[in-house]
Write a protein that holds these residues in place. Sequence first.
Motif, PDB file in Angstrom:
ATOM      1  N   GLY A  18      -0.307  73.413 -17.775  1.00 23.38           N
ATOM      2  CA  GLY A  18      -0.549  72.213 -17.955  1.00 23.38           C
ATOM      3  C   GLY A  18      -1.407  71.512 -17.094  1.00 23.38           C
ATOM      4  N   HIS A  26       2.433  63.614 -18.420  1.00 22.73           N
ATOM      5  CA  HIS A  26       2.154  64.602 -19.487  1.00 22.73           C
ATOM      6  C   HIS A  26       2.187  63.873 -20.797  1.00 22.73           C
ATOM      7  N   ALA A  83      -2.498  72.822 -25.986  1.00 18.20           N
ATOM      8  CA  ALA A  83      -2.080  71.736 -24.905  1.00 18.20           C
ATOM      9  C   ALA A  83      -0.728  70.813 -25.318  1.00 18.20           C
ATOM     10  N   THR A 179      -4.616  73.871 -19.102  1.00 19.95           N
ATOM     11  CA  THR A 179      -3.901  73.637 -20.370  1.00 19.95           C
ATOM     12  C   THR A 179      -4.229  74.403 -21.600  1.00 19.95           C
TER      13      THR A 179
END
Length: 312
Positions: A18, A26, A83, A179
């Motif tokens: 990520g 996030h 993602a 990602t």
Amino acid sequence: MAALNLTPSDPSTFILTGIPGLESAHIWISICFFTFYIISLLGNFTVLFVVYKEQTLHKPMYLLICMLALVDIGMSTSVVPKALCIFWLNLKGITVGGCLTQMFFLYVVCDMQSAILVIMAFDRYIAICNPLRYAAILTNPRIAKLGLVVLIRAVLFILPLPMLLSRQPFCTNRIIPHTYCNYMAVVKISCGDTTVNRMYGLVIAFVITGLDLTLIALSYGLIIRAVFRISSKTAHQKAFNTCTAHISVILMFYTAFLFTFLTHHFGHGFAPQVHIIFANLYFLIPSMLNPIIYGVKTKELHDKMGKYTRRR
């Protein structure tokens, strides 16, 4: 749940982290990505639907806009779903084959978008500099053939990237701080000699971008010369108005590309989070804004889209 138990040393799997250092954000970043993605899909599918339904839009210019819409859908879809799986479900594992496949399709659609922008520049050149022969030069079958050439070019140029990487050894460190399977991010975790990989990536980026930008600049140079030969200011305004949408899309696409490419390869002073966020926005922002730009700036398409919007 199996993805949660993967270890970085699993020989068949890479781990996409990520955005390292922004794990606590996030969820908020994912909301932005998801929103941009939905707007992109709605906008591009709307363009495709309107052009398909309206016979009057079955013209080379609008077929090129449809090609651009399809590429935009492919570009954002190659990045965002994975993602979101990382952000929302913590599904960070991706097989080596899956990683190379994602990379291949992602860079193919990027190459295709660049080539389509070149054809659009040629379309505007013919429309302004040789309008009487426009219908004879740019026919729908010819646009379809150009689309096939664009696809073949992209495949031939991009296919060596995953093929070269598939020959690389990957040792214990199989963690990709990204990602998606960014080419240079994967190259950096190889424990073999990556000189050829790095050189080919740089050459392809500069050759494709340099060639396409040169052709676009040549087209617009000829357009500007032809426009200034016209004495009427109204004609000047009308000619430049037909190019506004295309110029906006070109500036947005190549500015984002060059910034992302240069910072990733040479911008060592930038934080890794900046690289990753901008690399994602490069695939999201143009895909989201392109249909809006063409929907607003192209009068005929704007009118037809407005008809369906009011009907709903």
